[in-house]
Design a protein around this motif. Sequence first.
Motif, PDB file in Angstrom:
ATOM      1  N   GLN A   1       0.836  -1.201   0.000  1.00 50.12           N
ATOM      2  CA  GLN A   1       0.000   0.000   0.000  1.00 50.12           C
ATOM      3  C   GLN A   1       0.865   1.243   0.000  1.00 50.12           C
ATOM      4  OE1 GLN A   1      -3.319  -0.119  -0.418  1.00 50.12           O
ATOM      5  NE2 GLN A   1      -2.991  -2.307  -0.582  1.00 50.12           N
ATOM      6  N   GLN A   2       0.516   2.186  -0.840  1.00 47.57           N
ATOM      7  CA  GLN A   2       1.219   3.451  -0.891  1.00 47.57           C
ATOM      8  C   GLN A   2       0.607   4.425   0.107  1.00 47.57           C
ATOM      9  OE1 GLN A   2       0.909   4.649  -4.960  1.00 47.57           O
ATOM     10  NE2 GLN A   2       2.355   3.118  -5.671  1.00 47.57           N
ATOM     11  N   LEU A   3       1.289   5.529   0.294  1.00 47.69           N
ATOM     12  CA  LEU A   3       0.849   6.558   1.229  1.00 47.69           C
ATOM     13  C   LEU A   3      -0.607   6.949   0.979  1.00 47.69           C
ATOM     14  CD1 LEU A   3       1.909   8.345   3.517  1.00 47.69           C
ATOM     15  CD2 LEU A   3       2.529  10.026   1.798  1.00 47.69           C
ATOM     16  N   ARG A   4      -1.393   6.970   2.018  1.00 47.49           N
ATOM     17  CA  ARG A   4      -2.809   7.364   2.004  1.00 47.49           C
ATOM     18  C   ARG A   4      -3.690   6.423   1.174  1.00 47.49           C
ATOM     19  NH1 ARG A   4      -0.114  11.975   2.861  1.00 47.49           N
ATOM     20  NH2 ARG A   4       0.190  12.919   0.872  1.00 47.49           N
ATOM     21  N   ARG A   5      -3.258   5.203   0.976  1.00 48.47           N
ATOM     22  CA  ARG A   5      -4.070   4.200   0.278  1.00 48.47           C
ATOM     23  C   ARG A   5      -4.403   3.089   1.266  1.00 48.47           C
ATOM     24  NH1 ARG A   5      -3.026   4.454  -5.795  1.00 48.47           N
ATOM     25  NH2 ARG A   5      -2.650   6.681  -5.944  1.00 48.47           N
TER      26      ARG A   5
ATOM     27  N   THR B   1       2.857   6.640   9.560  1.00 46.47           N
ATOM     28  CA  THR B   1       1.884   6.416  10.623  1.00 46.47           C
ATOM     29  C   THR B   1       0.727   5.650  10.004  1.00 46.47           C
ATOM     30  OG1 THR B   1       0.756   8.518  10.173  1.00 46.47           O
ATOM     31  CG2 THR B   1       2.487   8.533  11.851  1.00 46.47           C
ATOM     32  N   GLY B   2      -0.067   5.029  10.823  1.00 47.18           N
ATOM     33  CA  GLY B   2      -1.192   4.262  10.302  1.00 47.18           C
ATOM     34  C   GLY B   2      -0.753   2.863   9.931  1.00 47.18           C
ATOM     35  N   GLY B   3      -1.463   2.268   8.985  1.00 51.32           N
ATOM     36  CA  GLY B   3      -1.161   0.922   8.550  1.00 51.32           C
ATOM     37  C   GLY B   3      -1.827  -0.155   9.380  1.00 51.32           C
ATOM     38  N   GLU B   4      -2.703   0.251  10.292  1.00 56.79           N
ATOM     39  CA  GLU B   4      -3.366  -0.726  11.153  1.00 56.79           C
ATOM     40  C   GLU B   4      -4.281  -1.642  10.342  1.00 56.79           C
ATOM     41  OE1 GLU B   4      -3.590   2.587  11.775  1.00 56.79           O
ATOM     42  OE2 GLU B   4      -2.338   2.801  13.557  1.00 56.79           O
ATOM     43  N   LEU B   5      -4.424  -2.853  10.833  1.00 57.49           N
ATOM     44  CA  LEU B   5      -5.334  -3.830  10.250  1.00 57.49           C
ATOM     45  C   LEU B   5      -6.536  -3.933  11.169  1.00 57.49           C
ATOM     46  CD1 LEU B   5      -6.028  -6.196   8.312  1.00 57.49           C
ATOM     47  CD2 LEU B   5      -4.739  -7.667   9.887  1.00 57.49           C
ATOM     48  N   ARG B   6      -7.725  -3.765  10.631  1.00 59.62           N
ATOM     49  CA  ARG B   6      -8.950  -3.931  11.405  1.00 59.62           C
ATOM     50  C   ARG B   6      -9.613  -5.241  11.002  1.00 59.62           C
ATOM     51  NH1 ARG B   6     -12.216   1.792  11.650  1.00 59.62           N
ATOM     52  NH2 ARG B   6     -10.750   2.840  13.041  1.00 59.62           N
TER      53      ARG B   6
ATOM     54  N   ARG C   1     -11.320  -5.591  15.945  1.00 59.05           N
ATOM     55  CA  ARG C   1     -10.033  -5.545  16.643  1.00 59.05           C
ATOM     56  C   ARG C   1      -9.059  -4.809  15.744  1.00 59.05           C
ATOM     57  NH1 ARG C   1      -8.744 -11.526  17.258  1.00 59.05           N
ATOM     58  NH2 ARG C   1      -6.821 -10.636  16.494  1.00 59.05           N
ATOM     59  N   THR C   2      -8.184  -4.033  16.330  1.00 54.42           N
ATOM     60  CA  THR C   2      -7.166  -3.321  15.566  1.00 54.42           C
ATOM     61  C   THR C   2      -5.801  -3.934  15.863  1.00 54.42           C
ATOM     62  OG1 THR C   2      -8.428  -1.259  15.629  1.00 54.42           O
ATOM     63  CG2 THR C   2      -6.073  -1.079  15.180  1.00 54.42           C
ATOM     64  N   ILE C   3      -5.086  -4.236  14.795  1.00 55.34           N
ATOM     65  CA  ILE C   3      -3.729  -4.761  14.928  1.00 55.34           C
ATOM     66  C   ILE C   3      -2.781  -3.708  14.373  1.00 55.34           C
ATOM     67  CG2 ILE C   3      -2.129  -6.576  14.218  1.00 55.34           C
ATOM     68  CD1 ILE C   3      -4.629  -8.399  14.008  1.00 55.34           C
TER      69      ILE C   3
END
Length: 86
Positions: A18-22, A54-59, A77-79
């Motif tokens: 995934q690229q930035l903001r995608r 920042t970000g990149g969490e998996l829900r 759940r957030t990973i």
Amino acid sequence: MGRDPFVISRIETQTNGQQLRRFLRCHSDNAADEVASREVTFVYFFHREPKQFTGGELRIYDSRRENENYVPTANYRTIVPEQNNW
């Protein structure tokens, strides 16, 4: 993992970057007929250190069947991505 033993009949791999903001939209990993019997899916996080984003969490959402489809509920759940974590 709390699963009954099962025969491994097929192994598949998919790589996603995934690229930035995608991001990937909410989806089911076994919704299509050709993968409906899928038993296990996993995500492996790897990135440069120190982490440059920042970000990149998996829900992972709880889901329910509705009109032959799985739909997410409000519960999830957030990973948080950690290097070499799955």
